[in-house]
Scaffold this motif. Structure first.
Motif, PDB file in Angstrom:
ATOM      1  N   ASP A  56       0.827  -1.211   0.000  1.00  0.00           N
ATOM      2  CA  ASP A  56       0.000   0.000   0.000  1.00  0.00           C
ATOM      3  C   ASP A  56       0.859   1.258   0.000  1.00  0.00           C
ATOM      4  OD1 ASP A  56      -2.494  -1.309   0.015  1.00  0.00           O
ATOM      5  OD2 ASP A  56      -2.346  -1.660   2.162  1.00  0.00           O
ATOM      6  N   GLU A  57       2.038   1.164   0.603  1.00  0.00           N
ATOM      7  CA  GLU A  57       2.929   2.315   0.681  1.00  0.00           C
ATOM      8  C   GLU A  57       4.073   2.163  -0.313  1.00  0.00           C
ATOM      9  OE1 GLU A  57       2.296   4.912   2.521  1.00  0.00           O
ATOM     10  OE2 GLU A  57       0.535   4.027   3.482  1.00  0.00           O
ATOM     11  N   ALA A  58       4.545   3.262  -0.848  1.00  0.00           N
ATOM     12  CA  ALA A  58       5.680   3.229  -1.774  1.00  0.00           C
ATOM     13  C   ALA A  58       6.924   2.705  -1.053  1.00  0.00           C
ATOM     14  CB  ALA A  58       5.942   4.621  -2.331  1.00  0.00           C
ATOM     15  N   PRO A  59       7.733   1.894  -1.720  1.00  0.00           N
ATOM     16  CA  PRO A  59       8.909   1.316  -1.054  1.00  0.00           C
ATOM     17  C   PRO A  59      10.047   2.320  -0.942  1.00  0.00           C
ATOM     18  CG  PRO A  59       8.893   0.668  -3.351  1.00  0.00           C
ATOM     19  CD  PRO A  59       7.617   1.455  -3.125  1.00  0.00           C
ATOM     20  N   ASP A  60      10.940   2.070  -0.002  1.00  0.00           N
ATOM     21  CA  ASP A  60      12.204   2.794   0.087  1.00  0.00           C
ATOM     22  C   ASP A  60      13.215   1.974  -0.712  1.00  0.00           C
ATOM     23  OD1 ASP A  60      14.600   3.964   0.677  1.00  0.00           O
ATOM     24  OD2 ASP A  60      14.361   3.910   2.850  1.00  0.00           O
ATOM     25  N   MET A  61      13.537   2.428  -1.905  1.00  0.00           N
ATOM     26  CA  MET A  61      14.376   1.639  -2.809  1.00  0.00           C
ATOM     27  C   MET A  61      15.791   1.455  -2.270  1.00  0.00           C
ATOM     28  SD  MET A  61      12.316   0.976  -5.402  1.00  0.00           S
ATOM     29  CE  MET A  61      13.162   0.732  -6.953  1.00  0.00           C
ATOM     30  N   ALA A  62      16.221   2.313  -1.353  1.00  0.00           N
ATOM     31  CA  ALA A  62      17.571   2.198  -0.808  1.00  0.00           C
ATOM     32  C   ALA A  62      17.679   1.075   0.215  1.00  0.00           C
ATOM     33  CB  ALA A  62      18.000   3.521  -0.181  1.00  0.00           C
ATOM     34  N   SER A  63      16.566   0.742   0.863  1.00  0.00           N
ATOM     35  CA  SER A  63      16.632  -0.245   1.940  1.00  0.00           C
ATOM     36  C   SER A  63      15.880  -1.538   1.628  1.00  0.00           C
ATOM     37  CB  SER A  63      16.073   0.362   3.240  1.00  0.00           C
ATOM     38  OG  SER A  63      14.703   0.710   3.082  1.00  0.00           O
ATOM     39  N   GLN A  64      15.077  -1.569   0.563  1.00  0.00           N
ATOM     40  CA  GLN A  64      14.313  -2.749   0.233  1.00  0.00           C
ATOM     41  C   GLN A  64      14.820  -3.370  -1.066  1.00  0.00           C
ATOM     42  OE1 GLN A  64      10.329  -0.507   1.102  1.00  0.00           O
ATOM     43  NE2 GLN A  64       9.862  -2.682   1.253  1.00  0.00           N
ATOM     44  N   THR A  65      14.672  -4.684  -1.159  1.00  0.00           N
ATOM     45  CA  THR A  65      15.138  -5.400  -2.348  1.00  0.00           C
ATOM     46  C   THR A  65      14.087  -5.287  -3.444  1.00  0.00           C
ATOM     47  OG1 THR A  65      16.288  -6.960  -0.887  1.00  0.00           O
ATOM     48  CG2 THR A  65      16.038  -7.602  -3.186  1.00  0.00           C
ATOM     49  N   VAL A  66      14.131  -4.185  -4.173  1.00  0.00           N
ATOM     50  CA  VAL A  66      13.183  -3.911  -5.245  1.00  0.00           C
ATOM     51  C   VAL A  66      13.970  -3.422  -6.453  1.00  0.00           C
ATOM     52  CG1 VAL A  66      11.239  -2.484  -5.986  1.00  0.00           C
ATOM     53  CG2 VAL A  66      11.319  -3.332  -3.643  1.00  0.00           C
ATOM     54  N   ASP A  67      13.729  -4.041  -7.608  1.00  0.00           N
ATOM     55  CA  ASP A  67      14.391  -3.609  -8.834  1.00  0.00           C
ATOM     56  C   ASP A  67      13.632  -2.465  -9.501  1.00  0.00           C
ATOM     57  OD1 ASP A  67      16.512  -5.624  -8.902  1.00  0.00           O
ATOM     58  OD2 ASP A  67      14.892  -7.062  -9.239  1.00  0.00           O
ATOM     59  N   ILE A  68      12.312  -2.622  -9.595  1.00  0.00           N
ATOM     60  CA  ILE A  68      11.466  -1.628 -10.260  1.00  0.00           C
ATOM     61  C   ILE A  68      10.223  -1.387  -9.403  1.00  0.00           C
ATOM     62  CG2 ILE A  68      10.245  -1.011 -12.386  1.00  0.00           C
ATOM     63  CD1 ILE A  68      11.739  -3.233 -13.792  1.00  0.00           C
ATOM     64  N   ALA A  69       9.824  -0.139  -9.301  1.00  0.00           N
ATOM     65  CA  ALA A  69       8.541   0.204  -8.675  1.00  0.00           C
ATOM     66  C   ALA A  69       7.701   0.930  -9.724  1.00  0.00           C
ATOM     67  CB  ALA A  69       8.737   1.081  -7.449  1.00  0.00           C
ATOM     68  N   VAL A  70       6.467   0.483  -9.906  1.00  0.00           N
ATOM     69  CA  VAL A  70       5.525   1.128 -10.829  1.00  0.00           C
ATOM     70  C   VAL A  70       4.291   1.487 -10.010  1.00  0.00           C
ATOM     71  CG1 VAL A  70       4.131   0.893 -12.915  1.00  0.00           C
ATOM     72  CG2 VAL A  70       6.379  -0.217 -12.780  1.00  0.00           C
ATOM     73  N   ARG A  71       4.074   2.786  -9.788  1.00  0.00           N
ATOM     74  CA  ARG A  71       3.033   3.204  -8.856  1.00  0.00           C
ATOM     75  C   ARG A  71       2.482   4.575  -9.249  1.00  0.00           C
ATOM     76  NH1 ARG A  71       3.474   0.248  -3.995  1.00  0.00           N
ATOM     77  NH2 ARG A  71       2.168   1.826  -3.017  1.00  0.00           N
ATOM     78  N   ASP A  72       1.388   4.935  -8.597  1.00  0.00           N
ATOM     79  CA  ASP A  72       0.807   6.268  -8.795  1.00  0.00           C
ATOM     80  C   ASP A  72       1.045   7.156  -7.588  1.00  0.00           C
ATOM     81  OD1 ASP A  72      -0.847   4.950  -7.017  1.00  0.00           O
ATOM     82  OD2 ASP A  72      -2.707   5.715  -7.881  1.00  0.00           O
ATOM     83  N   ASP A  73       1.975   6.771  -6.726  1.00  0.00           N
ATOM     84  CA  ASP A  73       2.204   7.547  -5.503  1.00  0.00           C
ATOM     85  C   ASP A  73       3.693   7.688  -5.196  1.00  0.00           C
ATOM     86  OD1 ASP A  73       2.756   4.932  -4.854  1.00  0.00           O
ATOM     87  OD2 ASP A  73       1.449   4.826  -3.105  1.00  0.00           O
ATOM     88  N   ILE A  74       4.530   7.684  -6.231  1.00  0.00           N
ATOM     89  CA  ILE A  74       5.965   7.755  -5.980  1.00  0.00           C
ATOM     90  C   ILE A  74       6.553   9.047  -6.532  1.00  0.00           C
ATOM     91  CG2 ILE A  74       6.500   5.302  -5.799  1.00  0.00           C
ATOM     92  CD1 ILE A  74       7.167   5.267  -8.741  1.00  0.00           C
ATOM     93  N   ALA A  75       7.670   9.441  -5.908  1.00  0.00           N
ATOM     94  CA  ALA A  75       8.454  10.576  -6.370  1.00  0.00           C
ATOM     95  C   ALA A  75       9.889  10.091  -6.525  1.00  0.00           C
ATOM     96  CB  ALA A  75       8.371  11.725  -5.356  1.00  0.00           C
ATOM     97  N   ALA A  76      10.734  10.938  -7.077  1.00  0.00           N
ATOM     98  CA  ALA A  76      12.128  10.570  -7.304  1.00  0.00           C
ATOM     99  C   ALA A  76      12.809  10.206  -5.981  1.00  0.00           C
ATOM    100  CB  ALA A  76      12.869  11.720  -7.984  1.00  0.00           C
ATOM    101  N   GLN A  77      13.678   9.198  -6.047  1.00  0.00           N
ATOM    102  CA  GLN A  77      14.485   8.784  -4.904  1.00  0.00           C
ATOM    103  C   GLN A  77      15.943   8.697  -5.338  1.00  0.00           C
ATOM    104  OE1 GLN A  77      13.185   5.253  -2.801  1.00  0.00           O
ATOM    105  NE2 GLN A  77      11.023   5.806  -2.965  1.00  0.00           N
ATOM    106  N   ALA A  78      16.832   8.856  -4.370  1.00  0.00           N
ATOM    107  CA  ALA A  78      18.261   8.759  -4.662  1.00  0.00           C
ATOM    108  C   ALA A  78      18.586   7.360  -5.186  1.00  0.00           C
ATOM    109  CB  ALA A  78      19.071   9.046  -3.392  1.00  0.00           C
ATOM    110  N   GLU A  79      19.585   7.290  -6.055  1.00  0.00           N
ATOM    111  CA  GLU A  79      20.085   6.030  -6.616  1.00  0.00           C
ATOM    112  C   GLU A  79      19.058   5.340  -7.505  1.00  0.00           C
ATOM    113  OE1 GLU A  79      21.632   3.510  -3.577  1.00  0.00           O
ATOM    114  OE2 GLU A  79      23.107   4.981  -2.878  1.00  0.00           O
ATOM    115  N   CYS A  80      18.074   6.089  -8.010  1.00  0.00           N
ATOM    116  CA  CYS A  80      17.043   5.503  -8.865  1.00  0.00           C
ATOM    117  C   CYS A  80      16.777   6.403 -10.065  1.00  0.00           C
ATOM    118  CB  CYS A  80      15.725   5.328  -8.099  1.00  0.00           C
ATOM    119  SG  CYS A  80      15.773   4.093  -6.798  1.00  0.00           S
TER     120      CYS A  80
END
Length: 289
Positions: free
Chosen positions: A131-155
């Motif tokens: 339900d919540e957007a992932p923290d790409m820096a701390s979670q094992t996620v390659d790609i996130a496709v969502r309607d509730d995300i903004a730019a994150q570092a290292e992505c």
């Protein structure tokens, strides 16, 4: 909580000896010497300060304490084995971890996954919905496709399309008076206040009715004929094709932006490239519309 735990090898030796009723057979199963098993049992009994076996020559049998510990130990070892086997999913050579919302996964992606798999059977796609957007820096996620995300570092961040929203209901409700259709309410842009401000069109919406935090459930409820709803044009495509939804107005209003985040460690992977190319092609008709 215990400050110190008995050695795992001692628990394995105890479980095998208790299950087989023999130190000798336990040693053979674990590829140890019988004296090693005996030493493990003695150290465990010393740690617990009570005997676990009755010994009669080469025959052994469990004490009441031993029976109790056997049940606990077998459960513990089984859970540990399952947990270790589960870790294999994190190291598949062709695995691609995709995070998205439950609504997007159920209503848009799932009906199209067969097409992707036929095109790229080598990709082991792991669909991770939150339900919540992932923290790409701390979670094992390659790609996130969502309607509730903004730019994150290292992505890498890219807006894929802006969704449109429109009021709709099950066809059976169209024959009913507007006041009797019932109204379904959502959150964020799916709230009727957004429609009233942006479109200013009265389609019979009312202030009371069922409320949903998940736009996917909101869409499900509308398809079930529970009331009129402000639905996502992107997510409602399949329902419209299946004849489960009919628009209540010709107008639509702006919805959320769908975007992707790609972790830089995955950016150059052929698996990532294959999925992103396919996703772009599949979303293109919606982006143009």
């Amino acid at each position: 909580m215990l400050k110190h735990w008995p050695p795992l090898n001692a628990l394995r030796g105890f479980e095998a000896a208790a299950r087989l009723g023999s130190f000798h057979q336990a040693a053979e199963e674990l590829h140890l010497t019988q004296s090693a098993i005996s030493q493990q049992i003695r150290s465990l009994e010393s740690y617990l300060e009570q005997p676990l076996f009755y010994r009669s020559g080469r025959r052994v049998s469990l004490t009441d304490a031993g029976h109790d510990l056997l049940s606990t130990t077998q459960s513990l070892l089984q859970q540990l084995a399952v947990g270790i086997r589960r870790l294999e999913q994190y190291s598949k050579p062709n695995q691609l971890v995709l995070n998205t919302t439950p609504a997007f996964a159920r209503h848009w992606l799932l009906p199209r996954l067969g097409e992707f798999h036929r095109r790229h059977p080598e990709v082991d796609l792991w669909l991770f919905t939150t339900d919540e957007a992932p923290d790409m820096a701390s979670q094992t996620v390659d790609i996130a496709v969502r309607d509730d995300i903004a730019a994150q570092a290292e992505c890498s961040f890219r807006v894929l399309l802006q969704d449109r929203l429109y009021p709709a209901c099950h066809p059976d409700l169209l024959a009913m008076p507007a006041a009797e259709r019932g109204t379904l309410h959502g959150e964020r842009e799916m709230d009727w206040n957004h429609w009233e401000v942006e479109a200013g069109v009265d389609v019979g919406q009312q202030g009371n009715g069922l409320n949903f935090s998940d736009p996917g459930l909101l869409l499900d409820a509308a398809c079930q004929g529970l009331g009129i709803a402000l639905v996502s044009q992107l997510l409602a495509q399949q329902a419209c094709r299946d004849g489960l939804l009919r628009p209540l107005a010709e107008r639509s209003v702006r919805g959320p932006n769908w975007a992707w985040l790609i972790h830089r460690d995955s950016e150059q992977s052929p698996l990532t490239r294959h999925f992103c190319e396919w996703l772009g092609e599949a979303l293109a008709p919606s982006a143009e519309g």
